[in-house]
Design a protein around this motif. Structure first.
Motif, PDB file in Angstrom:
ATOM      1  N   SER A  14       0.832  -1.218   0.000  1.00  0.00           N
ATOM      2  CA  SER A  14       0.000   0.000   0.000  1.00  0.00           C
ATOM      3  C   SER A  14       0.865   1.268   0.000  1.00  0.00           C
ATOM      4  O   SER A  14       0.364   2.364  -0.221  1.00  0.00           O
ATOM      5  CB  SER A  14      -0.963  -0.007   1.194  1.00  0.00           C
ATOM      6  N   THR A  15       2.162   1.091   0.241  1.00  0.00           N
ATOM      7  CA  THR A  15       3.120   2.193   0.092  1.00  0.00           C
ATOM      8  C   THR A  15       4.228   1.711  -0.848  1.00  0.00           C
ATOM      9  O   THR A  15       5.296   1.285  -0.404  1.00  0.00           O
ATOM     10  CB  THR A  15       3.710   2.614   1.465  1.00  0.00           C
ATOM     11  N   PRO A  16       3.962   1.780  -2.168  1.00  0.00           N
ATOM     12  CA  PRO A  16       4.864   1.144  -3.144  1.00  0.00           C
ATOM     13  C   PRO A  16       6.295   1.685  -3.134  1.00  0.00           C
ATOM     14  O   PRO A  16       7.236   0.933  -3.425  1.00  0.00           O
ATOM     15  CB  PRO A  16       4.176   1.391  -4.491  1.00  0.00           C
ATOM     16  N   LYS A  17       6.467   2.969  -2.806  1.00  0.00           N
ATOM     17  CA  LYS A  17       7.832   3.512  -2.777  1.00  0.00           C
ATOM     18  C   LYS A  17       8.618   2.925  -1.608  1.00  0.00           C
ATOM     19  O   LYS A  17       9.793   2.581  -1.746  1.00  0.00           O
ATOM     20  CB  LYS A  17       7.791   5.033  -2.702  1.00  0.00           C
ATOM     21  N   VAL A  18       7.946   2.815  -0.482  1.00  0.00           N
ATOM     22  CA  VAL A  18       8.591   2.176   0.672  1.00  0.00           C
ATOM     23  C   VAL A  18       8.865   0.703   0.357  1.00  0.00           C
ATOM     24  O   VAL A  18       9.911   0.154   0.739  1.00  0.00           O
ATOM     25  CB  VAL A  18       7.709   2.315   1.933  1.00  0.00           C
ATOM     26  N   ALA A  19       7.940   0.063  -0.357  1.00  0.00           N
ATOM     27  CA  ALA A  19       8.124  -1.347  -0.719  1.00  0.00           C
ATOM     28  C   ALA A  19       9.339  -1.522  -1.628  1.00  0.00           C
ATOM     29  O   ALA A  19      10.136  -2.457  -1.452  1.00  0.00           O
ATOM     30  CB  ALA A  19       6.858  -1.880  -1.404  1.00  0.00           C
ATOM     31  N   ASP A  20       9.506  -0.618  -2.593  1.00  0.00           N
ATOM     32  CA  ASP A  20      10.689  -0.675  -3.475  1.00  0.00           C
ATOM     33  C   ASP A  20      11.970  -0.471  -2.673  1.00  0.00           C
ATOM     34  O   ASP A  20      12.985  -1.125  -2.914  1.00  0.00           O
ATOM     35  CB  ASP A  20      10.599   0.412  -4.559  1.00  0.00           C
ATOM     36  N   HIS A  21      11.911   0.474  -1.753  1.00  0.00           N
ATOM     37  CA  HIS A  21      13.057   0.752  -0.893  1.00  0.00           C
ATOM     38  C   HIS A  21      13.434  -0.482  -0.073  1.00  0.00           C
ATOM     39  O   HIS A  21      14.629  -0.802   0.089  1.00  0.00           O
ATOM     40  CB  HIS A  21      12.730   1.927   0.034  1.00  0.00           C
ATOM     41  N   PHE A  22      12.427  -1.167   0.409  1.00  0.00           N
ATOM     42  CA  PHE A  22      12.659  -2.365   1.229  1.00  0.00           C
ATOM     43  C   PHE A  22      13.446  -3.415   0.438  1.00  0.00           C
ATOM     44  O   PHE A  22      14.387  -4.025   0.951  1.00  0.00           O
ATOM     45  CB  PHE A  22      11.310  -2.938   1.679  1.00  0.00           C
ATOM     46  N   LYS A  23      13.063  -3.573  -0.825  1.00  0.00           N
ATOM     47  CA  LYS A  23      13.769  -4.546  -1.684  1.00  0.00           C
ATOM     48  C   LYS A  23      15.201  -4.109  -1.951  1.00  0.00           C
ATOM     49  O   LYS A  23      16.126  -4.915  -1.938  1.00  0.00           O
ATOM     50  CB  LYS A  23      13.028  -4.692  -3.021  1.00  0.00           C
ATOM     51  N   LEU A  24      15.379  -2.804  -2.257  1.00  0.00           N
ATOM     52  CA  LEU A  24      16.728  -2.257  -2.493  1.00  0.00           C
ATOM     53  C   LEU A  24      17.626  -2.520  -1.295  1.00  0.00           C
ATOM     54  O   LEU A  24      18.790  -2.911  -1.438  1.00  0.00           O
ATOM     55  CB  LEU A  24      16.645  -0.733  -2.696  1.00  0.00           C
ATOM     56  N   MET A  25      17.072  -2.254  -0.120  1.00  0.00           N
ATOM     57  CA  MET A  25      17.848  -2.440   1.109  1.00  0.00           C
ATOM     58  C   MET A  25      18.213  -3.911   1.320  1.00  0.00           C
ATOM     59  O   MET A  25      19.350  -4.235   1.652  1.00  0.00           O
ATOM     60  CB  MET A  25      17.039  -1.942   2.327  1.00  0.00           C
ATOM     61  N   ALA A  26      17.224  -4.784   1.109  1.00  0.00           N
ATOM     62  CA  ALA A  26      17.448  -6.211   1.366  1.00  0.00           C
ATOM     63  C   ALA A  26      18.532  -6.791   0.469  1.00  0.00           C
ATOM     64  O   ALA A  26      19.141  -7.820   0.790  1.00  0.00           O
ATOM     65  CB  ALA A  26      16.132  -6.976   1.188  1.00  0.00           C
ATOM     66  N   ASP A  27      18.800  -6.132  -0.646  1.00  0.00           N
ATOM     67  CA  ASP A  27      19.819  -6.597  -1.596  1.00  0.00           C
ATOM     68  C   ASP A  27      21.228  -6.116  -1.269  1.00  0.00           C
ATOM     69  O   ASP A  27      22.180  -6.549  -1.907  1.00  0.00           O
ATOM     70  CB  ASP A  27      19.471  -6.106  -3.011  1.00  0.00           C
ATOM     71  N   ARG A  28      21.370  -5.194  -0.362  1.00  0.00           N
ATOM     72  CA  ARG A  28      22.709  -4.676  -0.065  1.00  0.00           C
ATOM     73  C   ARG A  28      23.517  -5.722   0.702  1.00  0.00           C
ATOM     74  O   ARG A  28      23.016  -6.346   1.636  1.00  0.00           O
ATOM     75  CB  ARG A  28      22.606  -3.393   0.784  1.00  0.00           C
ATOM     76  N   PRO A  29      24.774  -5.902   0.341  1.00  0.00           N
ATOM     77  CA  PRO A  29      25.606  -6.922   0.999  1.00  0.00           C
ATOM     78  C   PRO A  29      25.665  -6.734   2.517  1.00  0.00           C
ATOM     79  O   PRO A  29      25.581  -7.708   3.274  1.00  0.00           O
ATOM     80  CB  PRO A  29      26.990  -6.709   0.363  1.00  0.00           C
ATOM     81  N   ALA A  30      25.774  -5.473   2.975  1.00  0.00           N
ATOM     82  CA  ALA A  30      25.859  -5.233   4.424  1.00  0.00           C
ATOM     83  C   ALA A  30      24.577  -5.699   5.120  1.00  0.00           C
ATOM     84  O   ALA A  30      24.631  -6.272   6.211  1.00  0.00           O
ATOM     85  CB  ALA A  30      26.091  -3.745   4.695  1.00  0.00           C
ATOM     86  N   VAL A  31      23.455  -5.450   4.488  1.00  0.00           N
ATOM     87  CA  VAL A  31      22.166  -5.827   5.088  1.00  0.00           C
ATOM     88  C   VAL A  31      22.025  -7.345   5.142  1.00  0.00           C
ATOM     89  O   VAL A  31      21.622  -7.921   6.168  1.00  0.00           O
ATOM     90  CB  VAL A  31      21.001  -5.187   4.305  1.00  0.00           C
ATOM     91  N   ARG A  32      22.390  -7.998   4.036  1.00  0.00           N
ATOM     92  CA  ARG A  32      22.334  -9.469   4.024  1.00  0.00           C
ATOM     93  C   ARG A  32      23.196 -10.069   5.123  1.00  0.00           C
ATOM     94  O   ARG A  32      22.794 -10.994   5.814  1.00  0.00           O
ATOM     95  CB  ARG A  32      22.838  -9.990   2.672  1.00  0.00           C
ATOM     96  N   LYS A  33      24.400  -9.531   5.249  1.00  0.00           N
ATOM     97  CA  LYS A  33      25.345 -10.045   6.247  1.00  0.00           C
ATOM     98  C   LYS A  33      24.795  -9.889   7.669  1.00  0.00           C
ATOM     99  O   LYS A  33      24.859 -10.811   8.483  1.00  0.00           O
ATOM    100  CB  LYS A  33      26.685  -9.300   6.107  1.00  0.00           C
ATOM    101  N   VAL A  34      24.228  -8.728   7.939  1.00  0.00           N
ATOM    102  CA  VAL A  34      23.708  -8.459   9.287  1.00  0.00           C
ATOM    103  C   VAL A  34      22.474  -9.315   9.582  1.00  0.00           C
ATOM    104  O   VAL A  34      22.330  -9.867  10.683  1.00  0.00           O
ATOM    105  CB  VAL A  34      23.398  -6.941   9.449  1.00  0.00           C
ATOM    106  N   LEU A  35      21.583  -9.442   8.599  1.00  0.00           N
ATOM    107  CA  LEU A  35      20.386 -10.259   8.818  1.00  0.00           C
ATOM    108  C   LEU A  35      20.777 -11.729   9.076  1.00  0.00           C
ATOM    109  O   LEU A  35      20.197 -12.387   9.938  1.00  0.00           O
ATOM    110  CB  LEU A  35      19.428 -10.163   7.619  1.00  0.00           C
ATOM    111  N   GLU A  36      21.777 -12.206   8.339  1.00  0.00           N
ATOM    112  CA  GLU A  36      22.273 -13.568   8.581  1.00  0.00           C
ATOM    113  C   GLU A  36      22.821 -13.696   9.993  1.00  0.00           C
ATOM    114  O   GLU A  36      22.560 -14.669  10.704  1.00  0.00           O
ATOM    115  CB  GLU A  36      23.379 -13.917   7.566  1.00  0.00           C
TER     116      GLU A  36
END
Lengths: 206, 206
Positions: free
Chosen positions: A180-202
């Protein structure tokens, strides 16, 4: 050398990601919230608030996400995580993060932390019913009034991005459809793809 | 030239005092909360959140007290309102202000603003009953765990001081006796004696 005290699923994720994005030398200590470790005497000596995050540094312990994020950005200026040389642009960054902290996170907290502000089961149930509406209204304001894109502040990644990503992780559990907030949704995907984010979530899952 | 949008009795007082302490060139516009002017279309065009404070600048409008206070301190560096050259000390200032914003002010807001998070009269009454306890606990933490004195950050006046003074103004109405935190009580008197504070309080009363 920094040490970050965190628990999975909390707003400490924002500082965790930011430390990683900054290329900081840091360790982490995970607190067991189910065992109420955040209120143990040992941890209260580190952070008397009994909350995460807390960042132990050579000069003492820092708490409160907005303060910690600017501190990390200032300590690692080459990572360019905030507009440090432009007070107005920095104030815009801080304004966004302050909104996340004092309005969006607070709205979300009424789902499970109602006992901070009330005592009756009927009040907790009332608060819970409001969550999709209150949290949804916050994200609508972000999407419609604050958004620049692709990052929160426009073309440049800043300390607003890990923090928004962190709070947006709670949307599903809060009964708010991120679509329902498509810009935030796109941002969420962009963030989830960053190597630093992946590493921290793991690391937080492990 | 700045323009501060405020209403008496609100947290906008912190920015108002800080502008005066900074020697800033500014004007003010008072909003009539009883007439719900903060939610008028005219004001929502300035601040879509429908809240005060808002600070109009040549580059745009800023909101959120912690962001505004650092911005004023950076814009008027000779007033020395924050440790701008020491990222750790600045982070401590920010941490204190973030606590006021996201925990202390939020606790207080449950007295009259319960409709932000719930719908039932019984929930509002429950929240109101908790106010002396929750706000009191915040000030006990400030007094016992965070205090340096005579100013919040020790020997030097900073942007923490007008903000604490602002929130402490609400104690009486919140059913918390300021004398139960004598260091905060002394600070309140020190603040009330400052020429800038007197001038601003007069202006907000007039």
């Amino acid at each position: 050398m920094f040490k970050l005290y965190y628990a999975p699923g909390t707003c400490a994720l924002a500082s965790h990601i930011t430390l990683e994005e900054a290329g900081a030398d840091y360790t982490t200590e995970r607190l067991n919230f189910k065992a109420n470790q955040q209120n143990s005497l040992e941890y209260l000596a580190i952070n008397p608030k009994g909350r995460v995050p807390a960042l132990a540094t050579d000069r003492g312990v820092l708490t409160e996400t907005p303060a910690m994020l600017v501190y990390i950005a200032q300590t690692f200026p080459t990572a360019k995580l905030a507009p440090l040389d432009d007070p107005f642009a920095l104030a815009q960054v801080q304004s966004f993060n302050s909104y996340l902290c004092s309005t969006v996170h607070v709205a979300h907290a009424h789902k499970l932390r109602g006992a901070r502000w009330a005592t009756e089961e009927s009040s907790f149930a009332d608060m819970k019913r409001m969550i999709p509406k209150t949290v949804g209204a916050c994200f609508e304001l972000i999407e419609k009034q604050m958004w620049r894109g692709p990052w929160v502040m426009g073309e440049t990644f800043t300390i607003c991005d890990p923090y928004l990503f962190t709070v947006a992780q709670w949307l599903d559990g809060d009964g708010v459809d991120i679509k329902s907030t498509p810009k935030v949704a796109d941002h969420f995907k962009l963030m989830a793809d960053r190597p630093a984010v992946r590493k921290v979530l793991e690391a937080e899952k492990a």
